[in-house]
Design an enzyme around this catalytic site. Structure first.
Site, PDB file in Angstrom:
ATOM      1  N   HIS A 205       0.799  -1.231   0.000  1.00  0.00           N
ATOM      2  CA  HIS A 205       0.000   0.000   0.000  1.00  0.00           C
ATOM      3  C   HIS A 205       0.830   1.277   0.000  1.00  0.00           C
ATOM      4  CE1 HIS A 205       1.118  -0.186   4.224  1.00  0.00           C
ATOM      5  NE2 HIS A 205       0.835   1.094   4.276  1.00  0.00           N
TER       6      HIS A 205
HETATM    7  C1  UD1 Z   1      -1.911   5.248   6.167  1.00  0.00           C
HETATM    8  C2  UD1 Z   1      -0.587   5.647   6.808  1.00  0.00           C
HETATM    9  C3  UD1 Z   1       0.422   4.540   6.618  1.00  0.00           C
HETATM   10  C4  UD1 Z   1      -0.104   3.211   7.097  1.00  0.00           C
HETATM   11  C5  UD1 Z   1      -1.408   2.927   6.378  1.00  0.00           C
HETATM   12  C6  UD1 Z   1      -2.022   1.607   6.771  1.00  0.00           C
HETATM   13  C7  UD1 Z   1      -0.071   8.060   6.765  1.00  0.00           C
HETATM   14  C8  UD1 Z   1       0.764   9.085   6.132  1.00  0.00           C
HETATM   15  N1  UD1 Z   1      -0.039   6.842   6.183  1.00  0.00           N
HETATM   16  O1  UD1 Z   1      -1.708   5.156   4.761  1.00  0.00           O
HETATM   17  O2  UD1 Z   1       1.597   4.851   7.352  1.00  0.00           O
HETATM   18  O3  UD1 Z   1       0.836   2.202   6.846  1.00  0.00           O
HETATM   19  O4  UD1 Z   1      -2.320   3.997   6.689  1.00  0.00           O
HETATM   20  O5  UD1 Z   1      -3.187   1.387   6.066  1.00  0.00           O
HETATM   21  O6  UD1 Z   1      -0.721   8.328   7.747  1.00  0.00           O
HETATM   22  N2  UD1 Z   1      -9.168   4.633   2.354  1.00  0.00           N
HETATM   23  C9  UD1 Z   1     -10.376   3.997   2.363  1.00  0.00           C
HETATM   24  N3  UD1 Z   1     -10.919   3.641   3.581  1.00  0.00           N
HETATM   25  C10 UD1 Z   1     -10.294   3.875   4.763  1.00  0.00           C
HETATM   26  C11 UD1 Z   1      -9.063   4.561   4.731  1.00  0.00           C
HETATM   27  C12 UD1 Z   1      -8.506   4.909   3.525  1.00  0.00           C
HETATM   28  O7  UD1 Z   1     -10.977   3.735   1.336  1.00  0.00           O
HETATM   29  O8  UD1 Z   1     -10.844   3.514   5.812  1.00  0.00           O
HETATM   30  C13 UD1 Z   1      -8.556   4.999   1.043  1.00  0.00           C
HETATM   31  C14 UD1 Z   1      -8.917   6.368   0.601  1.00  0.00           C
HETATM   32  O9  UD1 Z   1      -9.130   6.330  -0.749  1.00  0.00           O
HETATM   33  C15 UD1 Z   1      -7.674   7.186   0.907  1.00  0.00           C
HETATM   34  C16 UD1 Z   1      -6.556   6.157   0.760  1.00  0.00           C
HETATM   35  O10 UD1 Z   1      -7.158   4.909   1.155  1.00  0.00           O
HETATM   36  O11 UD1 Z   1      -7.510   8.274   0.054  1.00  0.00           O
HETATM   37  C17 UD1 Z   1      -5.365   6.455   1.600  1.00  0.00           C
HETATM   38  O12 UD1 Z   1      -5.712   6.591   2.986  1.00  0.00           O
HETATM   39  P1  UD1 Z   1      -4.762   7.424   3.977  1.00  0.00           P
HETATM   40  O13 UD1 Z   1      -5.198   7.317   5.372  1.00  0.00           O
HETATM   41  O14 UD1 Z   1      -4.525   8.790   3.420  1.00  0.00           O
HETATM   42  O15 UD1 Z   1      -3.348   6.713   3.865  1.00  0.00           O
HETATM   43  P2  UD1 Z   1      -2.953   5.180   3.744  1.00  0.00           P
HETATM   44  O16 UD1 Z   1      -2.402   4.991   2.378  1.00  0.00           O
HETATM   45  O17 UD1 Z   1      -4.016   4.258   4.218  1.00  0.00           O
END
Ligand code: UD1
Length: 370
Positions: A205
């Site tokens: 991811h």
């Molecule tokens: C975040 C953390 C990362 C961790 C990861 C585990 C930061 C900078 N990154 O990355 O260190 O390893 O979480 O998962 O804080 N989304 C969903 N549903 C959710 C959450 C996210 O669909 O419940 C999707 C959304 O499209 C979002 C994307 O995932 O834009 C990224 O989510 P985000 O929390 O920004 O960062 P992660 O890539 O999950």
């Protein structure tokens, strides 16, 4: 001692669980739980509260997904009034996600001491958002709890007062050891039609791996080759799913005959899947630690690791992103046995040590004020 504890994203939940349990068991400790809502899907959040018996958050900031700046700013804006209202003695944050630094910054600006669990880890790669979050959180923390000795060296090198640094072990491993027996009962292998020790597991991811279609495609080439001889299970993170669909690469994955694409799993199912696998392919931080304790070979699809003890003592190999390097490392794992030992203090008691040190620290501060 009143402490506000923060969690926000999936890897935070297994770290906060043993802390909440240890705090609840200590007289004189009042623990309030704040969920920022950085992760909000049932599969990315609620499933972990259920599996790990984490108390329902007292407050949910419901920030959701956004750019780094917007997400961090929203968390800060919504967290500040809570601290003003609650007036805690300290704020505790875990790990390295945006919620960690956002809440940490709000606390120190209000002169509330910050406690960081999993301090001192460094990949020395400032293009990783997590690395920036780690460095900044550590420099503003009053108590720094460290999982491995490299963390102490890194913090001292950055000029952090050694009196603030405590090596306590690993709260993520507290959770793993506590839940192992329950996880063993999961029927996830039957549900997926898998035979123990005859499959590998993938998680992917990181922005550096999944946001650039050329990089992602090279990684898929390696998966394609590996699944010819070892079936692979891939619980797909929402960010990765979005990118695979947008770039048309999902079709390629779906075309691989021994690739099981599934939704993200809860904690117990995933622990069972990981424990019984013969191989892990991952870009996660925490999984490098978990496979070290489980004795499962781990190939880390990154150029670096902030958790060197998993390479020095554990089952981890940092193999990079090049297709041929990933496949070559897989062949080496197939060919040989690996020696592994569990790092010092990764014994299931890290949260207990943290709670004791916090209470002593608080009592000392109160004495100094008198
Ligand atoms: C975040 C953390 C990362 C961790 C990861 C585990 C930061 C900078 N990154 O990355 O260190 O390893 O979480 O998962 O804080 N989304 C969903 N549903 C959710 C959450 C996210 O669909 O419940 C999707 C959304 O499209 C979002 C994307 O995932 O834009 C990224 O989510 P985000 O929390 O920004 O960062 P992660 O890539 O999950």
């Amino acid at each position: 001692m009143k402490v506000i504890n923060v969690c926000g994203a999936r890897p935070n939940f297994m770290k906060i669980a043993p802390l909440m349990r240890a705090f609840a068991a200590r007289e004189g400790m009042q623990a309030v739980l704040v969920h920022t809502g950085q992760h909000y899907d049932d599969a990315m959040s609620k499933a972990f509260f259920d599996d790990l018996g984490i108390p329902r958050p007292d407050i949910n900031l419901e920030v959701g997904s956004a750019s780094h700046a917007v997400q961090t700013a929203l968390i800060m804006e919504r967290f500040e009034p809570i601290l003003l209202e609650e007036q805690p003695d300290a704020v505790l944050v875990v790990g390295d996600v945006n919620s960690t630094i956002a809440c940490g910054l709000v606390a120190v600006k209000l002169l509330i001491p910050l406690i960081h669990v999993e301090a001192g880890l460094r990949s020395f790669d400032r293009t990783m958002p997590e690395e920036v979050n780690r460095v900044l959180t550590d420099v503003i923390s009053e108590l720094l709890f460290v999982t491995e000795s490299s963390g102490v060296k890194n913090l001292q090198h950055e000029g952090i007062n050694p009196e603030k640094i405590h090596v306590v072990g690993n709260v993520m491993i507290d959770t793993l050891l506590m839940q192992r027996e329950l996880a063993a009962k999961s029927d996830v292998l039957d549900r997926l039609g898998l035979t123990p020790k005859q499959y590998g597991v993938i998680t992917l991811h990181r922005p550096a791996n999944v946001d650039d279609p050329a990089v992602l495609s090279g990684i898929l080439d390696a998966f394609e080759e590996i699944q010819r001889t070892t079936p692979l299970v891939f619980p797909v993170h929402p960010r990765t799913r979005k990118n695979l669909e947008q770039t048309g690469l999902m079709g390629r994955l779906e075309g691989m005959s021994s690739m099981h694409l599934i939704e993200p799993l809860g904690y117990l199912d995933f622990l069972k899947l990981m424990s019984e696998g013969s191989l892990m392919l991952t870009d996660s931080g925490g999984i490098q630690e978990e496979t070290t304790v489980l004795g499962v070979p781990c190939l880390t699809l990154r150029e670096n690791t902030e958790r060197p003890v998993t390479v020095e003592q554990g089952t981890n190999q940092v193999v990079g992103l090049a297709t041929d390097k990933i496949v070559a490392a897989y062949r080496r794992v197939q060919a040989g046995q690996i020696e592994t030992r569990v790092p010092d203090l990764w014994d299931g008691r890290a949260a207990e040590r943290i709670a004791d040190i916090m209470l002593r620290w608080h009592a000392q501060r109160q004495n100094n004020e008198m």
